[in-house]
Design an enzyme around this catalytic site. Structure first.
Site, PDB file in Angstrom:
ATOM      1  CG  ASP A 113      -3.346   3.350  -1.838  1.00  0.00           C
ATOM      2  OD1 ASP A 113      -2.890   3.988  -1.869  1.00  0.00           O
ATOM      3  OD2 ASP A 113      -3.828   2.507  -2.740  1.00  0.00           O
ATOM      4  CG  ASP A 171       2.465   4.650  -4.959  1.00  0.00           C
ATOM      5  OD1 ASP A 171       4.032   4.358  -5.639  1.00  0.00           O
ATOM      6  OD2 ASP A 171       1.990   4.415  -6.365  1.00  0.00           O
TER       7      ASP A 171
HETATM    8  N1  GLY Z   1      -0.594   4.396  -6.020  1.00  0.00           N
HETATM    9  C1  GLY Z   1      -0.960   3.906  -7.742  1.00  0.00           C
HETATM   10  C2  GLY Z   1      -1.025   4.753  -8.436  1.00  0.00           C
HETATM   11  O1  GLY Z   1       0.124   5.939  -8.334  1.00  0.00           O
HETATM   12  O2  GLY Z   1      -0.895   4.269  -9.306  1.00  0.00           O
END
Ligand code: GLY
Length: 391
Positions: A113, A171
């Site tokens: 992330d 994601d």
């Molecule tokens: N990247 C985690 C979410 O979208 O909750």
């Protein structure tokens, strides 16, 4: 006279209201910007850098996030967007303060992330100031991110928790923008090669025939073959988790912007078509948290998925010859998010901008709450909207 951030915000609010009287056709837009500015100004005064607001617990207390939380970059990023939208210099100072508190993230290698964390904060800081200190942190952070790449799989590993051998989540498409930027900035193709490999492998394995996507695909690290496909944050493995679809359309639109690879554009358009023709989409364009939630029409909505989708569709509308339908749909989403059903009243909603998002419903975590990434992508979409209508 030294104006506080809040007083300056109030002055600009009055100016904004005056302006909105001049342009009644865009009243919703001016109201949204003024509300956002007022909320962020008060939040920036209330919290301290490195302890950013994330969401709201069911008991009404604000959930703060520390530096290593995946959402930590969104609040500083929202301050940068608010500065860009308003020109308020006090907002810029707050954006600087909240951004610089995140510097140590550049050495963090335990999550995929880093794109969300650094590119939304430092990335916007560098884009708007061109100061080297931001650029240097970004490049060091991108080195940390690519340390998670496995050549056999051809993807960056998303999570370090759980029982998966090598989990990659949809994601993760969002974090590729950071790598594409780094490749362009450093002229080092390593970053774009990793990003395009990740996008290609995800395109091959995450999507179903109708262009909806699984959330998690786990890989064998020796053969590179898929082991399992799941939807960890959705209703069921075969369901379509709303934010996952939003990350997908945003990710492939963004990758097309950088690469001009027609396969990415086609993928973005296919996902757009899925979203825009969805039977379970409510009339106000804000999706249920999962397209297949069993309790529709009583299932919670996810304003964050709507905001990410609106931002992506506005970009897509600029990248295609006949983008008007994408623009129109995104405008409808933004108008809905800017209505009292979703947009907070100034001074309420714990100073978040939007209401009604869902984080991870299966874990009973962040259900029907304000959430920092909904605010961030809403502001980004408002900026993109403004730039398109001012052409
Ligand atoms: N990247 C985690 C979410 O979208 O909750």
């Amino acid at each position: 006279m030294k104006l506080s951030l809040f007083n300056l915000g109030k002055l600009m609010l009055i100016a904004g209201l005056f302006f909105s009287c001049q342009k009644p056709e865009n009243n919703w837009y001016e109201h949204a910007i003024n509300t956002a500015e007022s909320q962020l100004a008060q939040a920036a005064e209330m919290y301290t850098p490195a302890n950013n607001p994330r969401s709201v617990y069911p008991d009404g207390k604000v959930r703060l996030c520390h530096v290593r939380d995946w959402t930590t970059g969104f609040f500083p990023g929202s301050l940068w967007y608010a500065y860009e939208l308003t020109g308020n210099p006090a907002m810029k100072q707050k954006a600087i303060d909240y951004t610089l508190a995140l510097d140590s993230i550049k050495y963090f290698t335990h999550t995929h992330d880093l794109g969300f964390m650094l590119y939304c904060s430092y990335g916007n800081a560098y884009r708007l100031t061109k100061e080297d200190t931001y650029k240097n942190t970004l490049i060091r952070g991108a080195q940390s991110l690519i340390s998670r790449y496995n050549e056999n799989v051809g993807c960056i590993r998303s999570w370090d928790f759980g029982d998966w051998q090598y989990p990659v989540i949809v994601d993760n498409m969002m974090n590729l923008e950071f790598l594409m930027w780094t490749a362009n900035t450093t002229s080092d193709k390593t970053y774009s090669d990793i990003a395009t490999s990740h996008a290609d492998i995800t395109m091959a394995n995450h999507f179903r025939d109708d262009y909806s996507s699984y959330h998690v695909v786990s890989y064998d690290t020796i053969t590179g073959k898929t082991i399992e496909k799941q939807t960890h944050q959705g209703y069921s493995d075969e369901s379509s988790w709303a934010r996952g679809q939003a990350w997908g359309i945003y990710g492939y639109t963004m990758m097309y912007r950088f690469t001009k690879n027609p396969a990415y554009l086609q993928m973005a358009q296919n996902i757009a078509s899925l979203i825009m023709n969805l039977e379970s989409m409510p009339e106000d364009y804000i999706p249920y948290w999962d397209y297949n939630a069993p309790d529709i029409p009583n299932a919670p909505r996810d304003a964050s998925a709507a905001a990410v989708t609106a931002s992506a569709l506005l970009e897509l509308s600029e990248l295609t010859k006949d983008g008007q339908a994408y623009f129109n749909y995104a405008e409808n989403v933004l108008k809905s998010l800017s209505s009292p059903a979703y947009l907070a009243e100034a001074g309420e909603n714990n100073f978040f901008i939007l209401k009604h998002s869902v984080g991870a419903l299966p874990n009973n975590s962040e259900v029907d709450t304000p959430i920092n990434y909904a605010d961030y992508y809403y502001l980004e979409a408002l900026l993109r909207y403004k730039s398109i209508i001012n052409k």
